[in-house]
Design an enzyme around this catalytic site. Structure first.
Site, PDB file in Angstrom:
ATOM      1  N   GLY A 204       0.802  -1.221   0.000  1.00  0.00           N
ATOM      2  CA  GLY A 204       0.000   0.000   0.000  1.00  0.00           C
ATOM      3  C   GLY A 204       0.828   1.261   0.000  1.00  0.00           C
ATOM      4  O   GLY A 204       0.518   2.235  -0.699  1.00  0.00           O
TER       5      GLY A 204
ATOM      6  N   GLU B  28      10.099   4.187   6.782  1.00  0.00           N
ATOM      7  CA  GLU B  28      10.030   2.727   6.940  1.00  0.00           C
ATOM      8  C   GLU B  28      10.818   2.335   8.185  1.00  0.00           C
ATOM      9  O   GLU B  28      11.982   2.718   8.337  1.00  0.00           O
ATOM     10  CB  GLU B  28      10.614   2.031   5.708  1.00  0.00           C
ATOM     11  CG  GLU B  28      10.940   0.562   5.874  1.00  0.00           C
ATOM     12  CD  GLU B  28       9.738  -0.267   6.258  1.00  0.00           C
ATOM     13  OE1 GLU B  28       9.866  -1.050   7.232  1.00  0.00           O
ATOM     14  OE2 GLU B  28       8.691  -0.165   5.595  1.00  0.00           O
TER      15      GLU B  28
ATOM     16  N   GLY C  26       6.257  -6.370   2.984  1.00  0.00           N
ATOM     17  CA  GLY C  26       5.969  -7.786   2.817  1.00  0.00           C
ATOM     18  C   GLY C  26       6.484  -8.383   1.536  1.00  0.00           C
ATOM     19  O   GLY C  26       6.640  -9.607   1.436  1.00  0.00           O
TER      20      GLY C  26
ATOM     21  N   HIS D 258      -1.101 -13.319   6.747  1.00  0.00           N
ATOM     22  CA  HIS D 258      -1.994 -12.441   5.993  1.00  0.00           C
ATOM     23  C   HIS D 258      -2.990 -11.761   6.924  1.00  0.00           C
ATOM     24  O   HIS D 258      -4.190 -11.808   6.698  1.00  0.00           O
ATOM     25  CB  HIS D 258      -2.745 -13.253   4.919  1.00  0.00           C
ATOM     26  CG  HIS D 258      -1.844 -14.045   4.024  1.00  0.00           C
ATOM     27  ND1 HIS D 258      -2.060 -15.374   3.718  1.00  0.00           N
ATOM     28  CD2 HIS D 258      -0.711 -13.694   3.390  1.00  0.00           C
ATOM     29  CE1 HIS D 258      -1.099 -15.813   2.927  1.00  0.00           C
ATOM     30  NE2 HIS D 258      -0.262 -14.808   2.707  1.00  0.00           N
TER      31      HIS D 258
END
Length: 530
Positions: free
Chosen positions: A19, A38, A89, A463
């Site tokens: 995203g 990050e 991810g 997930h």
């Protein structure tokens, strides 16, 4: 504290996963001044772990000096695996890029009334597939043949298909000029078929976000600041954020000399993943920095209704390693999907998290009884030698409507889980055990369950979704149909935390497509005075 008010940003993005990377590129393309924070480090291809024994490069635990790509977060009702680092991810996921097929996702009541989501997302799925370089896996070895046999035994032979993967399947080991973006991307090296994708690709073949969205975003001027942890977000003026925000961050993992920094920005995009974003939203609302956030923060948390099982052959000379991490999929019914997984030759330590297959009630007792029955199998200290080569791991996912809540712990900044309305995610899926048992018979071996699922009764998921879900109003969700946080201006959330339902497949492509759709509604930056 260092303030940077004179360097006011247009948009500051928290997180660089699927995203956040989409937001970085699309906003930079529209002329905005963009920076990305990050919490993890930035990796070159050579920085990744060679095997799972190299915990310093693989696992994330900054308090212990570990700054790898994989975080394990144990919670009461679920254990969560998630990616950390520039690229999020995409550094550690299994490369698989699925378009959800079930109406359980597209027509879930949480968001069904806001749009025809199957139609709205279709063009953005196509964009995400192109950007992430989705191609059909062409492997056909023992692991894939076993998957076809399991599908046939289940009576769903037509439900087996090769996966769509984000890997450059060029000539193995040969480096070529960017094959995806007319030379605007980095040079790429053809996949060498080592199967170690989920340890981090050391060969430059995996289409991580560093190779596409983030690389292109940097070309448009976006700045990426690694190893920065956001500690506060507050309006810079008016309470609704319409005057912008002050974002405070510190150097990740440091107790002293934390290099506290304040950035002033017109808008903020939160994309720290379901756990990271939900934790930050809880902190900001409870501290009074963002008190207008919906009280639904932390609600409707999904695990993709997963179970993880395995099958190991007794043949010492067998080789079940697939060319890449995940090569085959089977849909035994409308709600269920399972894949084969490999960690290549470097994955032997993963054998320590698996034990005897158990199911139903009394799983701890069944677990111990199986160890008593087969002590040489389970207690032999060298049992994991060659385990990864002789084993297929299965990730079984369902789109059923189960959920949890994430709430702040009484002390510290941790999150805890609570039961929500409706069924909680189960650690035992009968179809998962059936898959493992059938596979074990086919390959001449024995089935296994995750030890955590057997002994603790908590599923494991890579997930995790939800916590800041889409809703019609602030009483029903945290963000609106365009991923704008209720109660605030220019505060977007574009990661998996907004996802309102289990997708039943690996969600990376869906997160990317939903972020593309959200950013398509942000207008270009207005031209300044000439």
């Amino acid at each position: 504290m260092t303030a940077h008010a004179s360097d006011r940003l247009d948009w500051l993005i928290v997180g660089s996963g699927f995203g956040g990377s989409v937001a970085a590129l699309r906003l930079a393309e529209k002329g905005y001044d963009v920076a990305v924070l990050e919490q993890g480090r930035e990796f070159s291809d050579a920085d990744f772990a060679r095997t799972a024994y190299d915990v310093g490069r693989l696992l994330w635990g900054p308090g212990l000096g570990l700054k790898g790509i994989l975080a394990l977060t144990p919670l009461r009702h679920v254990s969560v695996l998630s990616g950390v680092g520039v690229g999020g991810g995409s550094l550690v996921y299994g490369n698989t890029l699925y378009v959800p097929h079930s109406d359980d996702f597209y027509r879930h009541p949480q968001w069904a009334g806001l749009a025809d989501w199957r139609a709205v997302l279709a063009p953005h799925f196509a964009t995400a597939q192109r950007m992430l370089g989705a191609v059909t896996c062409r492997a056909d070895g023992p692991s894939e043949q076993m998957m076809r046999s399991v599908a046939a035994e289940l009576g769903v032979a037509a439900g087996h298909h090769p996966t769509e993967v984000g890997v450059f399947l060029g000539t193995p080991g040969v480096t070529v000029t960017d094959p995806y973006f007319d030379g605007a991307g980095p040079d790429r090296t053809g996949c060498v078929n080592c199967g170690q994708c989920m340890l981090g690709c050391r060969h430059g073949a995996k289409n991580t976000l560093v190779k596409n969205y983030l690389h292109l975003a940097r070309g448009h001027g976006a700045r990426i600041r690694a190893e920065r942890t956001v500690t506060d977000i507050a309006p810079a003026g008016r309470a609704d954020g319409s005057d912008g925000y002050v974002v405070t961050s510190v150097r990740t993992g440091r107790r002293f000399r934390r290099d506290r920094r304040r950035d002033v920005t017109a808008g903020v995009v939160l994309a720290g993943g379901a756990l990271g974003t939900t934790r930050l939203l809880h902190t900001m609302r409870d501290s009074g920095s963002l008190p207008r956030l919906s009280e639904r923060v932390g609600d409707v948390v999904r695990t993709n209704s997963e179970a993880i099982v395995a099958a190991t052959t007794l043949r010492r000379d067998a080789d079940l390693i697939a060319d890449i991490a995940i090569t085959s999929s089977v849909h035994p019914d409308e709600q269920t999907h399972f894949t084969n997984n490999t960690y290549g030759l470097g994955g032997d330590p993963l054998g320590l998290i698996f034990g005897p297959l158990t199911g139903g009630r009394g799983r701890p007792v069944k677990f111990l009884w199986e160890i008593v029955r087969h002590p040489r199998r389970w207690l032999n200290p060298v049992r994991i030698r060659g385990w990864s080569r002789r084993t297929v791991i299965f990730t079984v996912m369902q789109s059923v409507d189960s959920s949890l809540r994430l709430r702040p712990a009484r002390f510290g900044r941790r999150l805890v889980t609570e039961r929500s309305h409706g069924p909680a995610p189960s650690s035992y899926l009968p179809i998962a055990n059936e898959v493992a048992q059938r596979a074990a018979r086919i390959i001449g071996g024995y089935p296994q369950s995750s030890i955590a699922e057997s002994l603790l009764g908590a599923p494991t998921t890579a997930h995790i979704l939800g916590g800041a879900v889409i809703g019609t109003t602030a009483g029903e969700g945290v963000v609106d149909r365009y991923r704008r946080a209720f109660g605030y201006e220019n505060l977007l959330i574009t990661d998996g935390s907004t996802m309102p339902a289990n997708v039943g497949v690996n969600p990376s492509l869906t997160i990317t497509a939903m972020a593309e759709e959200a950013l398509s509604h942000v207008p270009p930056k207005p031209a300044g005075p000439s």
